[in-house]
Motif scaffolding. Structure first.
Motif, PDB file in Angstrom:
ATOM      1  N   VAL A 201     -12.662   1.564 -34.309  1.00 38.38           N
ATOM      2  CA  VAL A 201     -12.712   0.409 -35.212  1.00 38.38           C
ATOM      3  C   VAL A 201     -14.129   0.217 -35.733  1.00 38.38           C
ATOM      4  O   VAL A 201     -15.099   0.617 -35.092  1.00 38.38           O
ATOM      5  CB  VAL A 201     -12.220  -0.871 -34.501  1.00 38.38           C
ATOM      6  CG1 VAL A 201     -10.752  -0.738 -34.128  1.00 38.38           C
ATOM      7  CG2 VAL A 201     -13.049  -1.165 -33.247  1.00 38.38           C
ATOM      8  N   GLU A 202     -14.225  -0.424 -36.897  1.00 38.45           N
ATOM      9  CA  GLU A 202     -15.510  -0.534 -37.592  1.00 38.45           C
ATOM     10  C   GLU A 202     -16.350  -1.718 -37.133  1.00 38.45           C
ATOM     11  O   GLU A 202     -17.515  -1.832 -37.526  1.00 38.45           O
ATOM     12  CB  GLU A 202     -15.280  -0.638 -39.104  1.00 38.45           C
ATOM     13  CG  GLU A 202     -14.629   0.602 -39.717  1.00 38.45           C
ATOM     14  CD  GLU A 202     -14.646   0.564 -41.239  1.00 38.45           C
ATOM     15  OE1 GLU A 202     -14.638  -0.554 -41.808  1.00 38.45           O
ATOM     16  OE2 GLU A 202     -14.695   1.635 -41.854  1.00 38.45           O
ATOM     17  N   ASP A 203     -15.772  -2.627 -36.330  1.00 39.62           N
ATOM     18  CA  ASP A 203     -16.488  -3.863 -35.993  1.00 39.62           C
ATOM     19  C   ASP A 203     -16.625  -4.069 -34.489  1.00 39.62           C
ATOM     20  O   ASP A 203     -16.780  -5.186 -34.016  1.00 39.62           O
ATOM     21  CB  ASP A 203     -15.786  -5.071 -36.620  1.00 39.62           C
ATOM     22  CG  ASP A 203     -14.311  -5.167 -36.239  1.00 39.62           C
ATOM     23  OD1 ASP A 203     -13.846  -4.344 -35.425  1.00 39.62           O
ATOM     24  OD2 ASP A 203     -13.620  -6.072 -36.758  1.00 39.62           O
ATOM     25  N   ASN A 204     -16.564  -2.996 -33.724  1.00 42.34           N
ATOM     26  CA  ASN A 204     -16.678  -3.065 -32.264  1.00 42.34           C
ATOM     27  C   ASN A 204     -18.111  -3.438 -31.863  1.00 42.34           C
ATOM     28  O   ASN A 204     -19.045  -2.725 -32.200  1.00 42.34           O
ATOM     29  CB  ASN A 204     -16.283  -1.701 -31.679  1.00 42.34           C
ATOM     30  CG  ASN A 204     -16.650  -1.531 -30.225  1.00 42.34           C
ATOM     31  OD1 ASN A 204     -16.775  -2.502 -29.481  1.00 42.34           O
ATOM     32  ND2 ASN A 204     -16.821  -0.282 -29.815  1.00 42.34           N
ATOM     33  N   PRO A 205     -18.307  -4.556 -31.121  1.00 48.46           N
ATOM     34  CA  PRO A 205     -19.666  -4.917 -30.714  1.00 48.46           C
ATOM     35  C   PRO A 205     -20.119  -4.283 -29.398  1.00 48.46           C
ATOM     36  O   PRO A 205     -21.266  -4.454 -29.001  1.00 48.46           O
ATOM     37  CB  PRO A 205     -19.566  -6.440 -30.554  1.00 48.46           C
ATOM     38  CG  PRO A 205     -18.169  -6.673 -30.116  1.00 48.46           C
ATOM     39  CD  PRO A 205     -17.330  -5.613 -30.787  1.00 48.46           C
ATOM     40  N   PHE A 206     -19.201  -3.573 -28.716  1.00 54.23           N
ATOM     41  CA  PHE A 206     -19.507  -3.045 -27.383  1.00 54.23           C
ATOM     42  C   PHE A 206     -20.035  -1.620 -27.449  1.00 54.23           C
ATOM     43  O   PHE A 206     -19.560  -0.791 -28.224  1.00 54.23           O
ATOM     44  CB  PHE A 206     -18.254  -3.083 -26.495  1.00 54.23           C
ATOM     45  CG  PHE A 206     -17.889  -4.457 -26.023  1.00 54.23           C
ATOM     46  CD1 PHE A 206     -18.582  -5.053 -24.981  1.00 54.23           C
ATOM     47  CD2 PHE A 206     -16.869  -5.165 -26.619  1.00 54.23           C
ATOM     48  CE1 PHE A 206     -18.253  -6.321 -24.538  1.00 54.23           C
ATOM     49  CE2 PHE A 206     -16.533  -6.443 -26.192  1.00 54.23           C
ATOM     50  CZ  PHE A 206     -17.220  -7.019 -25.140  1.00 54.23           C
ATOM     51  N   MET A 207     -20.997  -1.317 -26.600  1.00 53.76           N
ATOM     52  CA  MET A 207     -21.529   0.034 -26.471  1.00 53.76           C
ATOM     53  C   MET A 207     -20.754   0.774 -25.382  1.00 53.76           C
ATOM     54  O   MET A 207     -20.198   0.151 -24.485  1.00 53.76           O
ATOM     55  CB  MET A 207     -23.013  -0.009 -26.108  1.00 53.76           C
ATOM     56  CG  MET A 207     -23.875  -0.698 -27.149  1.00 53.76           C
ATOM     57  SD  MET A 207     -23.815   0.135 -28.757  1.00 53.76           S
ATOM     58  CE  MET A 207     -24.575  -1.107 -29.803  1.00 53.76           C
ATOM     59  N   ALA A 208     -20.686   2.099 -25.495  1.00 61.90           N
ATOM     60  CA  ALA A 208     -21.526   2.916 -26.346  1.00 61.90           C
ATOM     61  C   ALA A 208     -20.874   3.262 -27.684  1.00 61.90           C
ATOM     62  O   ALA A 208     -21.421   4.011 -28.473  1.00 61.90           O
ATOM     63  CB  ALA A 208     -21.858   4.204 -25.600  1.00 61.90           C
ATOM     64  N   GLY A 209     -19.716   2.684 -27.966  1.00 65.02           N
ATOM     65  CA  GLY A 209     -18.955   3.128 -29.125  1.00 65.02           C
ATOM     66  C   GLY A 209     -19.167   2.363 -30.405  1.00 65.02           C
ATOM     67  O   GLY A 209     -18.498   2.628 -31.403  1.00 65.02           O
ATOM     68  N   ALA A 210     -20.090   1.403 -30.435  1.00 64.91           N
ATOM     69  CA  ALA A 210     -20.251   0.584 -31.633  1.00 64.91           C
ATOM     70  C   ALA A 210     -20.870   1.372 -32.782  1.00 64.91           C
ATOM     71  O   ALA A 210     -21.815   2.138 -32.589  1.00 64.91           O
ATOM     72  CB  ALA A 210     -21.125  -0.635 -31.314  1.00 64.91           C
ATOM     73  N   PHE A 211     -20.303   1.194 -33.974  1.00 63.69           N
ATOM     74  CA  PHE A 211     -20.955   1.615 -35.212  1.00 63.69           C
ATOM     75  C   PHE A 211     -20.539   0.624 -36.296  1.00 63.69           C
ATOM     76  O   PHE A 211     -19.556  -0.108 -36.147  1.00 63.69           O
ATOM     77  CB  PHE A 211     -20.603   3.055 -35.599  1.00 63.69           C
ATOM     78  CG  PHE A 211     -19.140   3.283 -35.897  1.00 63.69           C
ATOM     79  CD1 PHE A 211     -18.603   3.052 -37.158  1.00 63.69           C
ATOM     80  CD2 PHE A 211     -18.293   3.757 -34.907  1.00 63.69           C
ATOM     81  CE1 PHE A 211     -17.262   3.269 -37.425  1.00 63.69           C
ATOM     82  CE2 PHE A 211     -16.943   3.983 -35.161  1.00 63.69           C
ATOM     83  CZ  PHE A 211     -16.422   3.734 -36.425  1.00 63.69           C
ATOM     84  N   HIS A 212     -21.292   0.586 -37.375  1.00 61.09           N
ATOM     85  CA  HIS A 212     -21.044  -0.364 -38.459  1.00 61.09           C
ATOM     86  C   HIS A 212     -20.286   0.370 -39.559  1.00 61.09           C
ATOM     87  O   HIS A 212     -20.844   1.222 -40.241  1.00 61.09           O
ATOM     88  CB  HIS A 212     -22.380  -0.913 -38.976  1.00 61.09           C
ATOM     89  CG  HIS A 212     -22.233  -2.044 -39.960  1.00 61.09           C
ATOM     90  ND1 HIS A 212     -21.773  -3.278 -39.590  1.00 61.09           N
ATOM     91  CD2 HIS A 212     -22.498  -2.114 -41.296  1.00 61.09           C
ATOM     92  CE1 HIS A 212     -21.762  -4.080 -40.643  1.00 61.09           C
ATOM     93  NE2 HIS A 212     -22.195  -3.397 -41.694  1.00 61.09           N
ATOM     94  N   GLY A 213     -19.012   0.030 -39.722  1.00 56.91           N
ATOM     95  CA  GLY A 213     -18.169   0.769 -40.656  1.00 56.91           C
ATOM     96  C   GLY A 213     -18.539   0.550 -42.108  1.00 56.91           C
ATOM     97  O   GLY A 213     -19.122  -0.477 -42.479  1.00 56.91           O
ATOM     98  N   VAL A 214     -18.161   1.510 -42.946  1.00 58.34           N
ATOM     99  CA  VAL A 214     -18.518   1.433 -44.373  1.00 58.34           C
ATOM    100  C   VAL A 214     -17.736   0.341 -45.086  1.00 58.34           C
ATOM    101  O   VAL A 214     -18.082  -0.053 -46.198  1.00 58.34           O
ATOM    102  CB  VAL A 214     -18.292   2.793 -45.068  1.00 58.34           C
ATOM    103  CG1 VAL A 214     -19.238   3.838 -44.506  1.00 58.34           C
ATOM    104  CG2 VAL A 214     -16.846   3.250 -44.940  1.00 58.34           C
ATOM    105  N   GLY A 215     -16.671  -0.165 -44.472  1.00 57.62           N
ATOM    106  CA  GLY A 215     -15.933  -1.267 -45.067  1.00 57.62           C
ATOM    107  C   GLY A 215     -16.474  -2.635 -44.711  1.00 57.62           C
ATOM    108  O   GLY A 215     -15.956  -3.656 -45.178  1.00 57.62           O
ATOM    109  N   GLU A 216     -17.531  -2.674 -43.899  1.00 60.39           N
ATOM    110  CA  GLU A 216     -18.119  -3.937 -43.470  1.00 60.39           C
ATOM    111  C   GLU A 216     -19.144  -4.448 -44.494  1.00 60.39           C
ATOM    112  O   GLU A 216     -19.575  -3.709 -45.373  1.00 60.39           O
ATOM    113  CB  GLU A 216     -18.826  -3.740 -42.121  1.00 60.39           C
ATOM    114  CG  GLU A 216     -17.903  -3.368 -40.974  1.00 60.39           C
ATOM    115  CD  GLU A 216     -17.097  -4.557 -40.485  1.00 60.39           C
ATOM    116  OE1 GLU A 216     -17.699  -5.577 -40.112  1.00 60.39           O
ATOM    117  OE2 GLU A 216     -15.859  -4.464 -40.494  1.00 60.39           O
ATOM    118  N   ALA A 217     -19.509  -5.721 -44.343  1.00 59.30           N
ATOM    119  CA  ALA A 217     -20.569  -6.299 -45.180  1.00 59.30           C
ATOM    120  C   ALA A 217     -21.907  -5.652 -44.852  1.00 59.30           C
ATOM    121  O   ALA A 217     -22.033  -4.919 -43.864  1.00 59.30           O
ATOM    122  CB  ALA A 217     -20.637  -7.809 -44.956  1.00 59.30           C
ATOM    123  N   ASP A 218     -22.919  -5.931 -45.665  1.00 60.91           N
ATOM    124  CA  ASP A 218     -24.224  -5.306 -45.472  1.00 60.91           C
ATOM    125  C   ASP A 218     -24.801  -5.610 -44.098  1.00 60.91           C
ATOM    126  O   ASP A 218     -25.417  -4.746 -43.475  1.00 60.91           O
ATOM    127  CB  ASP A 218     -25.192  -5.796 -46.555  1.00 60.91           C
ATOM    128  CG  ASP A 218     -26.537  -5.087 -46.487  1.00 60.91           C
ATOM    129  OD1 ASP A 218     -26.570  -3.853 -46.691  1.00 60.91           O
ATOM    130  OD2 ASP A 218     -27.545  -5.761 -46.212  1.00 60.91           O
TER     131      ASP A 218
END
Length: 447
Positions: A189-206
């Motif tokens: 998912v693009e909005d996961n806040p937990f590590m180690a798997g968090a990344f900021h998806g391209v569909g998210e706001a800046d």
């Protein structure tokens, strides 16, 4: 709030390990793309240190003002395989070191996003990033990496699965903690806040603020008051408790959003354990009547817990996202460790539980001589569960150098310690060697 609600919240914080596990700032790096890697890295560093310069300070101020522990302040960024693909570089370790430098400059605990999305195939930067993971994670302190190798819509990229089996082995050889900072996903998912798997998806706001709550100790204490009651009562108690926990998470997220002048994203409802006594998801399941997590009935108990947490949480918050449910990492959960040591919990049972929980085979130590093909096959099994059931699954497996079954591996901090677990000795080499793609399931075609 009524006086009794205030006192209840204070008790949950002081006695039951209630906390906000993380506030995570997601930052898009798409505007940092440059064909010159030095310029790209400079842009990345400037944007991260500008956007997140007050993140830790604001988090600490909220802790002090409201008395709510916020354990981690973190950052997630656009998958670096996308950013670095514009450069002619043949490895992306430089990018990882830039992220690490930025993380240290702003004082966060972890920074996620050294990532690639290859569920349907490789683009220019993907293989380069994947091959850079062992060195990048060995030579940085706070950078976390992830690779998405499957999705319900695309199926499972078995070439990437085989590749990641080898990368996990190489990462374990390069550093002791590298594999603890590496997750292999299906349906990431693009909005996961937990590590180690968090990344900021391209569909998210800046730039957004996402919050991850916690609180297994609170749920356990609530269940202690309804011993012997029916599962209808158990589900209701979990729902009500999850509502309170999530409400607190939304409040913290909104305050942080206002003070940082950054949009509020989501609250992740996941019950995230820690190695601390009284903060265990396993103990919540055992409070329902199991002698030990791992015995018959464990999957059913976890199903109730996961569903009730979601039902309570979605009523408490306008925007719920991330993974949301119950985490079952072995090394970070005292009850899971105890069950493994007693022989009640195996990798096979954990795999069954991952069909229900938030993530998958998480923070599990295995013998260091486990073949790469067997690790790849574990990844394939978890991906299959995620793809067929339309849910996120993941693997964070740690081959322990020189360790054998039953020995302990120490990670420290929130990562805890893990007993080395047995892996099926029958090989999977010919299966993994086939390559190609496992097609998407029939129920993925909804258009």
């Amino acid at each position: 709030m009524e006086t009794n609600q205030i006192l209840e919240t204070i008790r949950m914080i002081e006695e039951e390990n209630l906390d906000i596990r993380t506030i995570t700032m997601g930052i898009s790096l798409l505007d940092c793309i440059d064909s010159d890697s030095d310029r790209a890295c400079e842009k990345m560093y400037q944007k991260i240190t500008t956007k997140a310069k007050d993140l830790v300070k604001v988090g600490e101020a909220i802790e002090a003002e409201y008395g709510i522990p916020i354990i981690n302040k973190r950052i997630s960024v656009t998958p670096i395989a996308i950013i670095a693909a514009a450069t002619p570089d043949t490895d992306y370790v430089k990018f990882a070191k830039t992220l690490d430098k930025a993380a240290k400059a702003v004082g966060v605990n972890f920074l996620g996003g050294f990532s690639a999305l290859v569920e349907k195939g490789y683009q220019h930067g993907d293989a380069i990033l994947m091959n850079s993971i062992p060195q990048a994670l060995a030579e940085t302190d706070f950078v976390c990496g992830s690779v998405n190798i499957g999705s319900t819509k695309a199926g499972i990229n078995m070439d990437a699965v085989a590749h990641m089996g080898k990368i996990v082995k190489e990462t374990a050889a390069a550093s002791d903690l590298g594999c603890a900072k590496l997750v292999v996903f299906a349906n990431a998912v693009e909005d996961n806040p937990f590590m180690a798997g968090a990344f900021h998806g391209v569909g998210e706001a800046d730039c957004v603020i996402n919050v991850g709550v916690s609180g297994p100790g609170v749920v356990k204490r609530a269940l202690e008051k309804v011993k012997g009651e029916s599962f209808d009562v158990v589900a209701e108690v979990v729902k009500q408790t999850a509502f309170k926990i999530t409400r607190m998470g939304q409040m913290v997220g909104r305050i942080a959003s206002e003070r940082l002048a950054v949009p509020f994203g989501i609250v992740d409802l996941s019950l995230a354990p820690t190695p601390a006594v009284g903060d265990s998801v396993a103990h919540v399941l055992e409070e329902m009547g199991l002698k030990s997590v791992g015995t018959h009935g464990t999957t059913a108990a976890l199903a109730l817990l996961n569903d009730a947490v979601k039902k309570g949480g979605v009523m408490a918050c306008n925007h719920v996202g991330g993974l949301s449910g119950a985490f079952i990492p072995v090394s970070e959960d005292a009850g899971m460790i105890d069950a493994v040591n007693k022989g009640y919990l195996t990798i096979e049972k954990l795999e069954a539980m991952t069909a229900i929980c938030s993530v998958g085979l998480d923070m599990i130590a295995i013998p260091g001589d486990t073949p790469a093909s067997s690790i790849a096959a574990m990844i394939a099994d978890e991906a299959a569960i995620g793809v067929i059931n339309h849910k996120t699954t993941a693997v964070r497996i740690i081959p322990a150098k020189g360790k054998t079954i039953g020995e302990m591996v120490e990670f420290g901090g929130l990562l805890g310690r893990a007993p080395v677990m047995a892996v099926n000795a029958a090989g999977s080499n010919d299966f993994i060697a086939r390559g190609g793609r496992i097609p998407a399931p029939i129920h993925s075609f909804k258009n």
